[in-house]
Write a protein that holds these residues in place. Structure first.
Motif, PDB file in Angstrom:
ATOM      1  N   LEU A  24      81.780  -5.248  99.488  1.00 45.99           N
ATOM      2  CA  LEU A  24      83.268  -5.600  99.915  1.00 45.99           C
ATOM      3  C   LEU A  24      84.001  -5.659  98.373  1.00 45.99           C
ATOM      4  CD1 LEU A  24      82.426  -8.668 102.464  1.00 45.99           C
ATOM      5  CD2 LEU A  24      83.310  -6.171 102.750  1.00 45.99           C
ATOM      6  N   THR A  25      83.555  -6.127  97.384  1.00 44.51           N
ATOM      7  CA  THR A  25      84.433  -6.281  96.186  1.00 44.51           C
ATOM      8  C   THR A  25      84.624  -4.767  95.646  1.00 44.51           C
ATOM      9  OG1 THR A  25      82.297  -6.584  94.758  1.00 44.51           O
ATOM     10  CG2 THR A  25      83.561  -8.352  95.607  1.00 44.51           C
ATOM     11  N   ARG A  26      83.590  -4.077  95.955  1.00 46.31           N
ATOM     12  CA  ARG A  26      83.948  -2.397  95.200  1.00 46.31           C
ATOM     13  C   ARG A  26      84.827  -2.003  96.475  1.00 46.31           C
ATOM     14  NH1 ARG A  26      78.145  -0.364  95.730  1.00 46.31           N
ATOM     15  NH2 ARG A  26      77.386  -2.502  96.040  1.00 46.31           N
ATOM     16  N   THR A  27      85.005  -2.095  97.437  1.00 44.85           N
ATOM     17  CA  THR A  27      86.011  -1.602  98.539  1.00 44.85           C
ATOM     18  C   THR A  27      87.209  -2.140  98.552  1.00 44.85           C
ATOM     19  OG1 THR A  27      85.369  -2.787 100.459  1.00 44.85           O
ATOM     20  CG2 THR A  27      84.064  -0.835  99.911  1.00 44.85           C
ATOM     21  N   SER A  28      87.491  -3.279  98.068  1.00 46.68           N
ATOM     22  CA  SER A  28      88.731  -4.123  98.215  1.00 46.68           C
ATOM     23  C   SER A  28      89.300  -4.574  96.738  1.00 46.68           C
ATOM     24  CB  SER A  28      88.938  -5.182  99.029  1.00 46.68           C
ATOM     25  OG  SER A  28      87.838  -5.969  98.909  1.00 46.68           O
ATOM     26  N   GLN A  29      90.584  -4.031  96.419  1.00 41.65           N
ATOM     27  CA  GLN A  29      90.952  -4.465  95.234  1.00 41.65           C
ATOM     28  C   GLN A  29      91.584  -5.979  95.129  1.00 41.65           C
ATOM     29  OE1 GLN A  29      94.235  -1.768  94.371  1.00 41.65           O
ATOM     30  NE2 GLN A  29      92.901  -0.034  94.465  1.00 41.65           N
ATOM     31  N   ARG A  30      91.138  -6.645  93.993  1.00 37.62           N
ATOM     32  CA  ARG A  30      91.518  -8.015  93.863  1.00 37.62           C
ATOM     33  C   ARG A  30      93.179  -8.067  93.937  1.00 37.62           C
ATOM     34  NH1 ARG A  30      88.955 -12.190  89.262  1.00 37.62           N
ATOM     35  NH2 ARG A  30      90.160 -13.787  90.112  1.00 37.62           N
ATOM     36  N   LEU A  32      95.393  -6.447  95.316  1.00 35.49           N
ATOM     37  CA  LEU A  32      95.712  -6.249  96.681  1.00 35.49           C
ATOM     38  C   LEU A  32      95.572  -7.315  97.454  1.00 35.49           C
ATOM     39  CD1 LEU A  32      97.237  -4.448  98.903  1.00 35.49           C
ATOM     40  CD2 LEU A  32      94.987  -3.665  99.396  1.00 35.49           C
ATOM     41  N   ILE A  33      94.452  -8.019  97.449  1.00 34.64           N
ATOM     42  CA  ILE A  33      94.263  -9.292  98.178  1.00 34.64           C
ATOM     43  C   ILE A  33      95.244 -10.311  97.849  1.00 34.64           C
ATOM     44  CG2 ILE A  33      92.488 -11.149  98.902  1.00 34.64           C
ATOM     45  CD1 ILE A  33      90.311  -8.737  98.554  1.00 34.64           C
ATOM     46  N   ARG A  53      90.725 -16.042  98.444  1.00 30.19           N
ATOM     47  CA  ARG A  53      90.304 -14.544  98.231  1.00 30.19           C
ATOM     48  C   ARG A  53      88.906 -14.239  98.593  1.00 30.19           C
ATOM     49  NH1 ARG A  53      90.184 -14.627  92.649  1.00 30.19           N
ATOM     50  NH2 ARG A  53      92.441 -14.646  92.738  1.00 30.19           N
ATOM     51  N   ILE A  56      88.600 -13.800 102.539  1.00 30.48           N
ATOM     52  CA  ILE A  56      89.218 -12.748 103.211  1.00 30.48           C
ATOM     53  C   ILE A  56      88.056 -11.781 103.437  1.00 30.48           C
ATOM     54  CG2 ILE A  56      90.717 -10.782 103.161  1.00 30.48           C
ATOM     55  CD1 ILE A  56      92.985 -12.502 102.174  1.00 30.48           C
TER      56      ILE A  56
END
Length: 56
Positions: A24-30, A32-33, A53, A56
């Motif tokens: 999940l951390t590789r696919t979503s940018q901190r 952006l969250i 954070r 989510i």
């Protein structure tokens, strides 16, 4: 027990069985969250074990 209208996953597997925090951390940018949390006013009010954070 599944709710009416729900479909049982094949082989009794769930999506959460195949995902991890690392994926999940590789696919979503901190950033952006964080932007989403701030723009929706959903940033945590208190310090908890799991910050908003992560939830989510």
């Amino acid at each position: 027990m599944p709710r009416p209208g729900w479909r049982k996953q094949p082989e009794d597997s769930r999506l959460t069985d195949h995902l991890s925090i690392g994926v999940l951390t590789r696919t979503s940018q901190r950033e952006l969250i964080d932007w989403i949390l701030i723009s929706t006013g959903k940033v945590q009010q208190r310090i908890r074990l799991l910050p908003s954070r992560v939830m989510i």
